[in-house]
Design an enzyme around this catalytic site. Structure first.
Site, mmCIF file in Angstrom:
data_model
loop_
_atom_site.group_PDB
_atom_site.id
_atom_site.type_symbol
_atom_site.label_atom_id
_atom_site.label_comp_id
_atom_site.label_asym_id
_atom_site.label_seq_id
_atom_site.Cartn_x
_atom_site.Cartn_y
_atom_site.Cartn_z
ATOM 1 N N SER A 1 -2.392 52.285 47.392
ATOM 2 C CA SER A 1 -3.324 51.154 47.529
ATOM 3 C C SER A 1 -4.715 51.571 47.055
ATOM 4 O O SER A 1 -5.022 52.756 46.948
ATOM 5 C CB SER A 1 -3.401 50.718 48.989
ATOM 6 N N ASN A 2 -5.559 50.584 46.797
ATOM 7 C CA ASN A 2 -6.905 50.907 46.324
ATOM 8 C C ASN A 2 -7.728 51.631 47.390
ATOM 9 O O ASN A 2 -8.630 52.398 47.061
ATOM 10 C CB ASN A 2 -7.600 49.634 45.823
ATOM 11 N N GLU A 3 -7.366 51.414 48.650
ATOM 12 C CA GLU A 3 -8.038 52.194 49.705
ATOM 13 C C GLU A 3 -7.649 53.659 49.577
ATOM 14 O O GLU A 3 -8.498 54.556 49.679
ATOM 15 C CB GLU A 3 -7.634 51.682 51.098
ATOM 16 N N GLU B 257 1.746 57.091 37.013
ATOM 17 C CA GLU B 257 1.894 55.683 37.366
ATOM 18 C C GLU B 257 0.519 55.022 37.458
ATOM 19 O O GLU B 257 0.297 53.929 36.953
ATOM 20 C CB GLU B 257 2.630 55.555 38.712
#
Ligand SMILES: Cc1cc2nc3c(=O)[nH]c(=O)nc-3n(C[C@H](O)[C@H](O)[C@H](O)COP(=O)(O)OP(=O)(O)OC[C@H]3O[C@@H](n4cnc5c(N)ncnc54)[C@H](O)[C@@H]3O)c2cc1C
Lengths: 377, 400
Positions: free
Chosen positions: B385-387, B245
């Site tokens: 999430s990008n974090e 994904e």
């Protein structure tokens, strides 16, 4: 120099902030925005009854004799509450034009109604091709016997659907981008030839495109001097820029505070997400950005109140700050809320949208950095 | 190393172009160009056209109906699809659940599910996230309890994209709490959305549209045949899927297309005004974004090349996810800036009904611009999430 608020100013802040806390919760705001008018007329009358609409007008004009500091304090609170009532369009823009350039008759005809909330007005400060350059006026006003005939189109006219009167900048001389040769006309909204295509805006406010076809204006419709309307236009757009920046400061701080609060309560991996240093540093940066923006707001507002020469430059500095550091605060607030941050149900999304619209209104960060450079030369 | 396409690759590109010219239906093109959302039937119709051509399952092994293309062919295909402004396949079936089924499913499951996915007969959705389990997915609480030949599922999934259109949902559910690591009690189960006890509740997103949902499971009885692989191994399967994904969220081809379109638009004059591209501030921002995008394009190609020689996309896929979404969001913001005031009108009825150019609000810029900007804040939140991606890089690449 003095950063303290006067007693009247403190009372003003208290009364607006109490109103926001007690009578203007997010559900009320959403309900008001969803009405046909785009706001709640009863609430707007309440703003008038409380004297807020009268704030920037001279006592002789039926106002309270306040100035840019009071307006900024009000707008900051309006930002906190995401207020949709048309203070900017009626009081800051149109009211400002009348206040600064209106003659006694024009003031007596329109100001009373604006201040008591019974009448609405809109200033057509943009055109389809103009982007943020308010001197780019292609709309023409040709002198004819007994007056003028106006032709052209205007865009993003805030509060146009409710307006009883429009302030329309049109060219009576010079060429398209000249600052001289622009005249402001005060034209009743039911004048023949004004086509209004209105729409909601993404931030829950209202605006319209105006199509002006052979609109007749009498000589008495001229607001201020023929060919000399630009200074008034620039002055009220500066005031409006300052006002939306103050609103943005209120929005940013609210988004920041709500985000910190959320991060203390949202638990992932068995701990509040606020305990992750990656997020802590960003929320610390957000606090810094909020404080810096508030500082610039005070600088600009105090210069304005003192009538200083470099007020416009300070306003551009502030607008640039809002469009850069402020944008990051708004985006981080959404990000730290995770999926919840992009739901219609939560207020954060609506603060974000209003903030984003303000970034564009009256010129984005690039535009104002350029203007800052030009004004610094 | 060679930066140019071979003659074969050029021939392939021309083949894809010809196909798109001839087979991409005009009414769907128009909808896409006008920013009108495609409905379920539109997507299925287009995906079936790709299937007829044999191009629906670009990444699958040939034995199940995949294309057997090289990395460069896949790259060319993605570029041409984006260049024609055709949407990507809805990912949940063909890109997400199918690889899990053909890798970990049994023969019966492969026969039962893969052809319908390939032919776009069935619409899938992804049931991972829960109200209390987003980034910390392993804390998920939806339970599946064994009862004879069935699992009985209870719980709530959320943020389920397009569940309102879906026929089936693949879920991560808890089949055991009595384990050393929470990940070990999780299983991967396929659920028919028509099963009694499944209800879908819309969640309206920031821009005002219905894209995500809550999916409630109230004593939903699912036959045990719908369990993929072994009970308790779902986390491993699900993670493989997540890495796929993430690679596909880079969206390089789409971003290239959008960037070029933005450049074209800004080269045009709006009602006699100077073209925006002549504004140096804007031109520099556009160039900077283009440079970022070029770097990502090559990182993407390097990753795909590694996958082609048998390496699974590893933590490097986090690089693609982070930069890919940041670039998309950078583009969204530039579109906003380019549109100026014309980003602001909100005319949702027109997106559905369609509208002719001159009746549009404003001066002909896209009125969906800000809706895209708002909605796509999701890109740095979903698919891990990008974090979380940066945590993965820190932990698994840097060993911190
Ligand atoms: C539009 C949209 C579509 C989606 N579609 C689907 C779907 O089809 N199926 C599905 O299963 N899910 C879907 N998701 C869910 C998505 O995967 C989650 O939103 C995501 O995992 C984040 O979870 P959360 O929203 O609960 O945020 P939270 O996990 O609560 O995170 C809040 C914030 O904290 C940060 N954070 C959390 N943990 C850490 C950490 N350890 N260190 C640093 N920062 C941290 C996050 O990055 C985020 O900024 C979708 C989400 C959206 C917004």
């Amino acid at each position: 120099m003095d950063f303290s608020l006067s007693e009247e100013q403190s009372m003003l802040v208290d009364s607006v902030s109490r109103f926001i806390d007690n009578d203007y919760d997010f559900e009320t705001r959403q309900r008001n925005a969803a009405r046909d008018e785009g706001f709640d007329p009863a609430t707007w009358r309440q703003f008038a009854d409380l004297g807020w609409a009268a704030v920037p007008f001279a006592e002789d004009d039926g106002g309270l004799g306040g100035g840019p500091i009071e307006v900024a304090l009000l707008m900051q609170q309006f930002g906190r509450g995401l207020v949709v009532e048309p203070y900017l369009a009626n009081i800051v823009l149109a009211g400002g034009a009348l206040r600064q350039a209106g003659n006694a008759e024009q003031k007596s005809e329109w100001l009373g109604g604006l201040i008591d909330g019974s009448r609405h007005a809109a200033v057509a400060f943009a055109e389809p091709q103009s982007r943020f350059d308010i001197a780019d006026v292609a709309t023409s006003a040709a002198a004819v016997d007994g007056g003028f005939v106006i032709n052209g189109s205007k865009s993003m006219v805030l509060n146009a659907r409710n307006a009883d009167v429009f302030v329309i900048p049109a060219r009576t001389g010079g060429s398209r981008n000249d600052k001289s040769g622009i005249t402001l006309f005060l034209v009743p909204a039911d004048t023949a030839g004004i086509g209004i295509r209105d729409y909601a805006t993404v931030d829950g406010h209202q605006a319209a495109e105006l199509l002006l076809t052979d609109v007749q204006a009498t000589a008495t419709a001229v607001l201020g001097n023929i060919d000399g309307g630009f200074d008034t236009l620039r002055s009220i757009v500066d005031d409006a820029t300052l006002a939306v920046c103050a609103e943005a400061v209120g929005i940013m701080s609210t988004m920041h505070e709500k985000t910190v609060e959320y991060s203390k309560n949202r638990v992932q991996f068995g701990v509040p997400i606020g305990s992750f240093q990656a997020l802590q540093h960003r929320m610390a940066d957000n606090l810094i950005a909020c404080e810096q923006s508030y500082s610039l707001m005070l600088w600009a507002v105090m210069l304005k109140a003192a009538g200083a020469d470099d007020t416009s430059r300070a306003i551009s500095a502030l607008k640039y700050q809002i469009g850069t550091a402020g944008r990051r605060v708004a985006q981080e607030a959404v990000q730290i809320h995770g999926g919840m941050g992009i739901t219609w149900e939560l207020d954060i999304a609506h603060y974000f949208k209003r903030f984003s619209a303000i970034e564009t209104l009256f010129g984005n960060a690039d535009f104002h950095l350029d203007r800052y450079v030009a004004l610094s030369a | 190393m060679n930066v140019n396409f071979s003659a074969d690759e050029i021939a392939f590109r021309d083949e894809v172009r010809t196909f798109l010219d001839e087979k991409y239906p005009q009414d769907l093109r128009d909808k896409q160009a006008q920013g009108i959302r495609w409905d379920r039937e539109d997507h299925l119709r287009w995906q079936k056209i790709l299937y007829e051509q044999g191009w629906a399952a670009v990444n699958w092994p040939v034995e199940y109906g995949g294309t057997g293309w090289t990395v460069i062919q896949k790259y060319i295909f993605a570029n041409e699809i984006a260049e024609a402004d055709a949407p990507d396949m809805i990912p949940f079936g063909v890109k997400m659940v199918a690889p899990v089924i053909y890798t970990y499913g049994n023969e019966e499951q492969k026969e039962r599910f893969l052809p319908d996915i390939l032919q776009s007969n069935v619409w899938w959705c992804q049931g991972y996230s829960e109200p209390g389990s987003g980034s910390d997915l392993a804390s998920l609480k939806t339970r599946a309890e064994r009862d004879g030949d069935h699992y009985v599922i209870n719980g709530t999934k959320t943020w389920t994209t397009l569940a309102q259109m879906a026929d089936w949902i693949f879920c991560l559910v808890r089949t055991s709490s009595d384990v050393a690591r929470r990940q070990e009690g999780i299983s991967f189960i396929l659920v028919d959305m028509r099963t009694p006890g499944v209800t879908v509740k819309p969640i309206i997103t920031i821009e005002g549209e219905h894209e995500v949902n809550e999916v409630h499971f109230d004593n939903v009885r699912v036959p045990v045949e719908n369990l993929i692989g072994e009970e308790g191994k779902g986390w491993t399967y699900g993670k493989v899927l997540l890495q796929h994904e993430r690679t596909s969220t880079a969206g390089v081809a789409r971003s290239k297309f959008r960037l070029n379109r933005l450049r074209r638009k800004c080269g045009e004059s709006l009602h006699g005004a100077a073209p925006l591209i002549e504004d140096r501030n804007f031109a520099r921002k556009l160039a900077a974004l283009e440079i970022d995008l070029k770097a990502l394009e090559y990182t993407d190609l390097r990753t795909l090349a590694a996958v082609a020689v048998g390496k699974a996309p590893g933590p490097e896929s986090s690089i693609l996810k982070v930069r890919g979404t940041e670039i998309q969001q950078g583009l969204d913001a530039l579109f906003m800036e380019a549109a100026g005031y014309y980003a602001l009108p909100y005319v949702p009825d027109q997106y559905v009904a369609g509208f002719v150019q001159d009746e549009r609000v404003g001066a002909g810029t896209e009125t969906r611009t800000s809706l895209t900007y708002f909605n796509n804040r999701k890109a740095s939140i979903y698919a891990g999430s990008n974090e979380i991606q940066r945590n993965i890089i820190s932990k698994h690449v840097l060993g911190l």
